[in-house]
Design a protein around this motif. Structure first.
Motif, PDB file in Angstrom:
ATOM      1  N   GLU A 256      -1.566 -13.709   1.968  1.00 53.29           N
ATOM      2  CA  GLU A 256      -0.965 -12.387   1.738  1.00 53.29           C
ATOM      3  C   GLU A 256      -1.901 -11.539   0.893  1.00 53.29           C
ATOM      4  O   GLU A 256      -1.948 -10.325   1.018  1.00 53.29           O
ATOM      5  CB  GLU A 256       0.380 -12.540   1.013  1.00 53.29           C
ATOM      6  CG  GLU A 256       1.452 -13.144   1.888  1.00 53.29           C
ATOM      7  CD  GLU A 256       2.667 -13.582   1.076  1.00 53.29           C
ATOM      8  OE1 GLU A 256       3.765 -13.131   1.389  1.00 53.29           O
ATOM      9  OE2 GLU A 256       2.506 -14.397   0.144  1.00 53.29           O
ATOM     10  N   LEU A 257      -2.628 -12.212   0.014  1.00 53.35           N
ATOM     11  CA  LEU A 257      -3.560 -11.495  -0.859  1.00 53.35           C
ATOM     12  C   LEU A 257      -4.972 -11.995  -0.616  1.00 53.35           C
ATOM     13  O   LEU A 257      -5.176 -13.166  -0.273  1.00 53.35           O
ATOM     14  CB  LEU A 257      -3.200 -11.727  -2.333  1.00 53.35           C
ATOM     15  CG  LEU A 257      -1.859 -11.180  -2.827  1.00 53.35           C
ATOM     16  CD1 LEU A 257      -1.697 -11.478  -4.308  1.00 53.35           C
ATOM     17  CD2 LEU A 257      -1.730  -9.680  -2.579  1.00 53.35           C
TER      18      LEU A 257
ATOM     19  N   CYS B 293      -3.252  -5.910  -4.802  1.00 55.84           N
ATOM     20  CA  CYS B 293      -2.786  -7.082  -5.550  1.00 55.84           C
ATOM     21  C   CYS B 293      -1.328  -6.923  -6.013  1.00 55.84           C
ATOM     22  O   CYS B 293      -0.971  -7.292  -7.124  1.00 55.84           O
ATOM     23  CB  CYS B 293      -3.716  -7.331  -6.746  1.00 55.84           C
ATOM     24  SG  CYS B 293      -3.628  -9.004  -7.372  1.00 55.84           S
ATOM     25  N   VAL B 294      -0.502  -6.350  -5.128  1.00 55.85           N
ATOM     26  CA  VAL B 294       0.931  -6.222  -5.469  1.00 55.85           C
ATOM     27  C   VAL B 294       1.539  -7.601  -5.253  1.00 55.85           C
ATOM     28  O   VAL B 294       1.527  -8.123  -4.137  1.00 55.85           O
ATOM     29  CB  VAL B 294       1.648  -5.221  -4.537  1.00 55.85           C
ATOM     30  CG1 VAL B 294       3.079  -5.011  -5.022  1.00 55.85           C
ATOM     31  CG2 VAL B 294       0.899  -3.920  -4.464  1.00 55.85           C
ATOM     32  N   PHE B 295       2.034  -8.163  -6.315  1.00 61.15           N
ATOM     33  CA  PHE B 295       2.587  -9.522  -6.170  1.00 61.15           C
ATOM     34  C   PHE B 295       3.744  -9.738  -7.138  1.00 61.15           C
ATOM     35  O   PHE B 295       3.699  -9.338  -8.290  1.00 61.15           O
ATOM     36  CB  PHE B 295       1.505 -10.580  -6.418  1.00 61.15           C
ATOM     37  CG  PHE B 295       1.946 -11.944  -5.971  1.00 61.15           C
ATOM     38  CD1 PHE B 295       1.857 -12.313  -4.637  1.00 61.15           C
ATOM     39  CD2 PHE B 295       2.483 -12.855  -6.872  1.00 61.15           C
ATOM     40  CE1 PHE B 295       2.301 -13.560  -4.196  1.00 61.15           C
ATOM     41  CE2 PHE B 295       2.929 -14.097  -6.452  1.00 61.15           C
ATOM     42  CZ  PHE B 295       2.831 -14.455  -5.106  1.00 61.15           C
ATOM     43  N   VAL B 296       4.786 -10.396  -6.612  1.00 60.48           N
ATOM     44  CA  VAL B 296       5.951 -10.745  -7.437  1.00 60.48           C
ATOM     45  C   VAL B 296       6.191 -12.242  -7.252  1.00 60.48           C
ATOM     46  O   VAL B 296       6.202 -12.732  -6.110  1.00 60.48           O
ATOM     47  CB  VAL B 296       7.203  -9.940  -6.990  1.00 60.48           C
ATOM     48  CG1 VAL B 296       8.429 -10.376  -7.771  1.00 60.48           C
ATOM     49  CG2 VAL B 296       6.957  -8.445  -7.172  1.00 60.48           C
TER      50      VAL B 296
ATOM     51  N   LEU C 277      -3.821  -2.166   1.676  1.00 61.30           N
ATOM     52  CA  LEU C 277      -4.148  -3.083   2.783  1.00 61.30           C
ATOM     53  C   LEU C 277      -3.220  -4.288   2.693  1.00 61.30           C
ATOM     54  O   LEU C 277      -3.076  -4.878   1.624  1.00 61.30           O
ATOM     55  CB  LEU C 277      -5.598  -3.567   2.672  1.00 61.30           C
ATOM     56  CG  LEU C 277      -6.671  -2.473   2.656  1.00 61.30           C
ATOM     57  CD1 LEU C 277      -8.053  -3.086   2.533  1.00 61.30           C
ATOM     58  CD2 LEU C 277      -6.590  -1.640   3.919  1.00 61.30           C
TER      59      LEU C 277
ATOM     60  N   GLY D 108      14.001  -5.937  -7.071  1.00 62.83           N
ATOM     61  CA  GLY D 108      13.513  -4.563  -7.231  1.00 62.83           C
ATOM     62  C   GLY D 108      12.221  -4.472  -8.032  1.00 62.83           C
ATOM     63  O   GLY D 108      11.755  -3.370  -8.323  1.00 62.83           O
ATOM     64  N   ILE D 109      11.628  -5.622  -8.379  1.00 61.64           N
ATOM     65  CA  ILE D 109      10.409  -5.584  -9.208  1.00 61.64           C
ATOM     66  C   ILE D 109       9.242  -5.013  -8.399  1.00 61.64           C
ATOM     67  O   ILE D 109       8.473  -4.181  -8.891  1.00 61.64           O
ATOM     68  CB  ILE D 109      10.081  -6.995  -9.765  1.00 61.64           C
ATOM     69  CG1 ILE D 109      11.207  -7.437 -10.698  1.00 61.64           C
ATOM     70  CG2 ILE D 109       8.732  -7.007 -10.477  1.00 61.64           C
ATOM     71  CD1 ILE D 109      11.069  -8.843 -11.256  1.00 61.64           C
ATOM     72  N   GLY D 110       9.121  -5.453  -7.123  1.00 63.98           N
ATOM     73  CA  GLY D 110       8.053  -4.927  -6.255  1.00 63.98           C
ATOM     74  C   GLY D 110       8.155  -3.412  -6.175  1.00 63.98           C
ATOM     75  O   GLY D 110       7.145  -2.692  -6.327  1.00 63.98           O
ATOM     76  N   ALA D 111       9.385  -2.907  -5.969  1.00 59.74           N
ATOM     77  CA  ALA D 111       9.579  -1.450  -5.842  1.00 59.74           C
ATOM     78  C   ALA D 111       9.179  -0.737  -7.130  1.00 59.74           C
ATOM     79  O   ALA D 111       8.526   0.316  -7.091  1.00 59.74           O
ATOM     80  CB  ALA D 111      11.041  -1.169  -5.502  1.00 59.74           C
TER      81      ALA D 111
ATOM     82  N   ASN E 292       5.772  -3.828   6.668  1.00 57.34           N
ATOM     83  CA  ASN E 292       7.139  -3.275   6.773  1.00 57.34           C
ATOM     84  C   ASN E 292       7.695  -2.913   5.409  1.00 57.34           C
ATOM     85  O   ASN E 292       8.421  -1.943   5.259  1.00 57.34           O
ATOM     86  CB  ASN E 292       8.084  -4.283   7.440  1.00 57.34           C
ATOM     87  CG  ASN E 292       7.851  -4.329   8.932  1.00 57.34           C
ATOM     88  OD1 ASN E 292       7.096  -3.521   9.450  1.00 57.34           O
ATOM     89  ND2 ASN E 292       8.478  -5.280   9.605  1.00 57.34           N
TER      90      ASN E 292
END
Ligand SMILES: CC(C)(COP(=O)(O)OP(=O)(O)OC[C@H]1O[C@@H](n2cnc3c(N)ncnc32)[C@H](O)[C@@H]1OP(=O)(O)O)[C@@H](O)C(=O)NCCC(=O)NCCS
Length: 480
Positions: free
Chosen positions: A349-350, A393-396, A428, A404-407, A434
């Motif tokens: 994913e990353l 590097c968006v990661f939870v 990317l 809701g942390i990702g948001a 989605n």
């Protein structure tokens, strides 16, 4: 988490036991069972590391633990006292407050009496006071016995000052009391000598008269007076429960003080006991300076330790201070970020990043903390020649997904990119397109949308990630 064969001799002994079990032979010599044990011990050590994070923040603090009479009769009561011994070995001062309504009910049944109330709310006639004295003193003694069995010293005193509740709604409350003061020096003197104070739901006035009190209210007043770091209610339900029309009530997991007040205002009728009393007193405790109030089932083995030493907990948390926060990453966070994103890198994913790489770009990173632990991250890499910024590097952590942390991180990242002067954000992703489109309002773009240096790296990587873009409005505020 910890063996239950007997009381923990000391915190150090536990560490030693766990680490020697994990590291006494080389992996290659081990039969499958030993390997399984090793894995399980490693898991325990990972849990242990989580515990250690909390230790400095709780050292020399006071926890007030209120235990309902129902819990005292449960098999888990002895385990709770062992867990309290463990808290003591971490230099956490524990004050125990207990209820007795369950025992009063039982005593009343056995002696064929009809008490005027069971829980210290409402009128207490003279006969009910006598029942309460007998039942509560018996429960106090069970605490003292249990503490002795856990190698702890305990003491009960007359440190809760009470006066008659008086006439309420035209009815004389007789032997029901109102808490008028807490003798803080009494509690401090005991705690300084490692003696666990045990507090029954009774109070005395200056004339030597005894009044019946509600144990939830006693715990709340003691916690406020001692400036406790936590007030923990161990009860007979999994947390604060609210009826929602379905057969089983909803257990609330986490409430800020404001949310708790709103809940009480709007849903008082949907909160049945013991939830209503815990929520009401929890709110009063928070308003009185206790930063965290926990409500959990005292009959669950390891419930108390899990609630205190893990981010997720098992019951309901009511909190005052800012429990969650996004902040700029510091150099010393690089290792934690690297460990956090490992699972995302493994599942592709990353994109893989070395520790040195994270350290080099640490000023681009932001972390999301829960209770002082990093559970999410984001990086904003600026390409300001093109007035663009990359959200990367968006990661939870999987334990904290869907809260809701990702948001919050993405929204925060957008704000930061705007403040840096970017007009367009791009991102990317191999598996979360989605998410960014549906939840973040991104649009599907093409590699041609990337700034030239980034496009070059995109082509070399061969990951064929989807490119997503989002136009940004002009900046409104200054950088953090
Ligand atoms: C994508 C990610 C950041 C979302 O974090 P989160 O804190 O769980 O998300 P939120 O709580 O804000 O949102 C949850 C919602 O998003 C949905 N969602 C989560 N991941 C999704 C994905 N990969 N694709 C589509 N939807 C997704 C959930 O189903 C949930 O939907 P609902 O609100 O309709 O129930 C997280 O799953 C993650 O770390 N993924 C791996 C890393 C990654 O792919 N990063 C992107 C590349 S930089």
């Amino acid at each position: 988490m910890f063996a239950r064969s007997g009381p923990p001799e000391s915190f150090e002994a536990l560490v030693h036991e766990m680490s020697t079990q994990a590291f006494t032979s080389s992996d290659s010599d081990w039969p499958p069972l030993a390997r399984e044990n090793f894995a399980s011990n490693m898991h325990r050590l990972a849990n242990f590391r989580e515990i250690l994070r909390y230790v400095p923040q709780y050292r020399d603090k006071v926890f007030v633990i209120a235990i309902d009479g129902f819990v005292v009769e449960d098999d888990n009561f002895r385990n709770v006292l062992l867990d309290i011994a463990l808290l003591g070995s971490l230099r956490i001062g524990v004050v125990l407050v207990h209820g007795a309504s369950h025992q009063i009910r039982r005593l009343a049944e056995a002696t064929k009496q009809q008490p005027s109330n069971f829980d210290g709310i409402g009128l207490t006639d003279a006969a009910t006071l006598q029942l309460a004295l007998t039942a509560a003193n018996r429960v106090t003694h069970e605490f003292l016995e249990g503490l002795a069995a856990a190698d702890l010293r305990g003491a009960c005193g007359n440190a809760v000052v009470a006066h008659p509740a008086g006439i309420l709604g035209g009815v004389d409350q007789q032997w029901t009391g109102r808490i008028d003061g807490i003798d803080v020096s009494f509690f401090k003197a005991l705690l300084e000598r490692d003696i666990v104070p045990v507090v029954p739901p009774l109070g005395c006035d200056g004339e030597g008269l005894t009044y019946r009190l509600n144990s939830d209210a006693v715990a709340m007043e003691v916690a406020k007076a001692l400036g406790a770091a936590k007030l923990i209610y161990l009860t007979s339900v999994p947390g604060i429960e609210v009826a929602n029309g379905s057969t089983s009530p909803e257990v609330l997991r986490q409430l800020s003080l404001e949310e708790a007040e709103e809940m009480l205002k709007k849903h008082r009728n949907d909160l049945v006991e013991p939830s209503l009393s815990k929520l009401t007193n929890g709110i009063r405790a928070c308003r009185g300076g206790v930063p965290r109030v926990h409500v959990l089932d005292g009959r669950t083995d390891l419930g108390l330790l899990t609630e205190v030493f893990s981010n997720e907990g098992v019951g309901t948390l009511i909190h005052v201070n800012d429990y969650q926060a996004i902040r700029v990453a510091r150099k010393k966070d690089a290792r934690a970020i690297n460990a956090l994103i490992k699972a995302g890198v493994e599942s592709e994913e990353l994109v893989p990043r070395s520790l040195a790489e994270i350290e080099r770009h640490i000023s681009d990173y932001y972390v999301f903390e829960v209770d002082g632990n990093i559970v999410g991250c984001i990086a904003i890499h600026p390409y300001l020649d093109q007035k663009k910024a990359e959200l990367a590097c968006v990661f939870v952590s999987n334990k904290h997904e869907n809260q809701g942390i990702g948001a919050k991180l993405v929204q925060f990242g957008e704000g930061q990119a705007e403040r840096l002067g970017a007009k367009e954000l791009f991102c990317l992703t191999t598996q979360a397109a989605n998410y960014f489109v549906q939840k973040g309002g991104f649009q599907v773009g093409t590699p041609d949308d990337l700034p030239p240096p980034r496009r070059q790296r995109y082509d070399v990587s061969g990951r064929k990630s989807k490119v997503l873009t989002k136009s940004l409005p002009p900046a409104k505020s200054t950088a953090i």
